[in-house]
Design an enzyme around this catalytic site. Structure first.
Site, PDB file in Angstrom:
ATOM      1  N   ASP A  10       0.830  -1.202   0.000  1.00  0.00           N
ATOM      2  CA  ASP A  10       0.000   0.000   0.000  1.00  0.00           C
ATOM      3  C   ASP A  10       0.867   1.255   0.000  1.00  0.00           C
ATOM      4  O   ASP A  10       1.998   1.246   0.477  1.00  0.00           O
ATOM      5  CB  ASP A  10      -0.898   0.041   1.235  1.00  0.00           C
ATOM      6  CG  ASP A  10      -2.081  -0.908   1.129  1.00  0.00           C
ATOM      7  OD1 ASP A  10      -2.093  -1.761   0.218  1.00  0.00           O
ATOM      8  OD2 ASP A  10      -2.986  -0.793   1.979  1.00  0.00           O
ATOM      9  N   HIS A  61      -5.861   3.083  -4.504  1.00  0.00           N
ATOM     10  CA  HIS A  61      -5.813   3.326  -3.060  1.00  0.00           C
ATOM     11  C   HIS A  61      -6.165   4.789  -2.773  1.00  0.00           C
ATOM     12  O   HIS A  61      -5.664   5.362  -1.813  1.00  0.00           O
ATOM     13  CB  HIS A  61      -4.418   2.966  -2.531  1.00  0.00           C
ATOM     14  CG  HIS A  61      -4.332   2.745  -1.048  1.00  0.00           C
ATOM     15  ND1 HIS A  61      -5.220   1.972  -0.341  1.00  0.00           N
ATOM     16  CD2 HIS A  61      -3.430   3.195  -0.123  1.00  0.00           C
ATOM     17  CE1 HIS A  61      -4.870   1.954   0.940  1.00  0.00           C
ATOM     18  NE2 HIS A  61      -3.796   2.693   1.104  1.00  0.00           N
ATOM     19  N   HIS A  65      -5.411   9.506  -0.055  1.00  0.00           N
ATOM     20  CA  HIS A  65      -5.345   8.633   1.125  1.00  0.00           C
ATOM     21  C   HIS A  65      -6.198   9.129   2.296  1.00  0.00           C
ATOM     22  O   HIS A  65      -5.772   9.060   3.454  1.00  0.00           O
ATOM     23  CB  HIS A  65      -3.890   8.438   1.561  1.00  0.00           C
ATOM     24  CG  HIS A  65      -3.651   7.167   2.319  1.00  0.00           C
ATOM     25  ND1 HIS A  65      -3.706   7.093   3.698  1.00  0.00           N
ATOM     26  CD2 HIS A  65      -3.353   5.915   1.894  1.00  0.00           C
ATOM     27  CE1 HIS A  65      -3.441   5.850   4.085  1.00  0.00           C
ATOM     28  NE2 HIS A  65      -3.222   5.118   3.009  1.00  0.00           N
ATOM     29  N   HIS A 156       3.827  -2.196   3.209  1.00  0.00           N
ATOM     30  CA  HIS A 156       3.833  -0.811   2.737  1.00  0.00           C
ATOM     31  C   HIS A 156       5.153  -0.537   2.026  1.00  0.00           C
ATOM     32  O   HIS A 156       6.149  -1.228   2.268  1.00  0.00           O
ATOM     33  CB  HIS A 156       3.641   0.161   3.904  1.00  0.00           C
ATOM     34  CG  HIS A 156       2.257   0.150   4.441  1.00  0.00           C
ATOM     35  ND1 HIS A 156       1.806  -0.841   5.296  1.00  0.00           N
ATOM     36  CD2 HIS A 156       1.211   0.979   4.232  1.00  0.00           C
ATOM     37  CE1 HIS A 156       0.538  -0.598   5.596  1.00  0.00           C
ATOM     38  NE2 HIS A 156       0.149   0.491   4.961  1.00  0.00           N
TER      39      HIS A 156
END
Length: 177
Positions: A10, A61, A65, A156
């Site tokens: 991510d 995504h 964010h 991540h």
């Protein structure tokens, strides 16, 4: 049981973390899914192209964010559409069909909106906790402790994960994944 796991990353792509991670994956012949943030995709379109060229899946995504639960339906749609446009611009028109909500925060209504937009929402069941600075060995230990056949591993694009990745991949391979 199929001895397979899904690696997902991510945030990003930020050059200083995405490049070393992509290099390791390429060396090992491992494909992953990258859930990218649109504003970073705009800054690093070549990294989006590289991800796709090297066989990785690129998922949405959001653009900035946010926690989707703080937005109305129009805000949710705008976040996904803006990220989609950033990736399409980077790739000459390649779209995405996977989505992961930031922080996995959503409501039934948000999930319906995402589904109406043509996305499949992808959760995870192994969390490395690498969104904040942590020793690479801790990242690896957490992943190995939780992983079972079929796991979806949440990583991540962080410097610690880049350092942990070769050891983690070796250990997963040794376990037959």
């Amino acid at each position: 049981d199929l001895m397979e796991v899904a690696l997902t990353f991510d945030d990003g792509p930020k050059r200083e973390t995405a490049e070393p991670i992509l290099d390791v994956l390429k060396q090992r012949g491992v494909q992953a899914t990258f859930f990218v943030v649109g504003r970073f995709a705009e800054e690093n379109p070549d990294l989006i192209r590289r991800m796709m060229a090297e066989g990785h899946e690129v998922g949405n995504h959001t653009m900035t964010h946010p926690r989707l639960t703080m937005l109305d339906e129009t805000g949710v749609r705008d976040e996904l559409e803006s990220c989609e446009m950033a990736v399409r611009e980077a790739t000459g028109g390649v779209g995405m069909h996977l989505f992961r909500p930031p922080g996995m925060q959503y409501t039934e209504s948000i999930l319906r909106t995402i589904q109406d937009m043509g996305y499949v929402t992808v959760h995870w069941n192994v969390v490395a906790g690498d969104y904040e600075p942590v020793a690479p060995q801790v990242v690896t230990d957490r992943v190995l402790r939780q992983t079972v056949p079929g796991s979806v591993i949440l990583l991540h694009l962080s410097p610690d994960t880049a350092k942990a990745l070769p050891v983690m991949l070796d250990a997963l391979t040794e376990r037959g994944y």
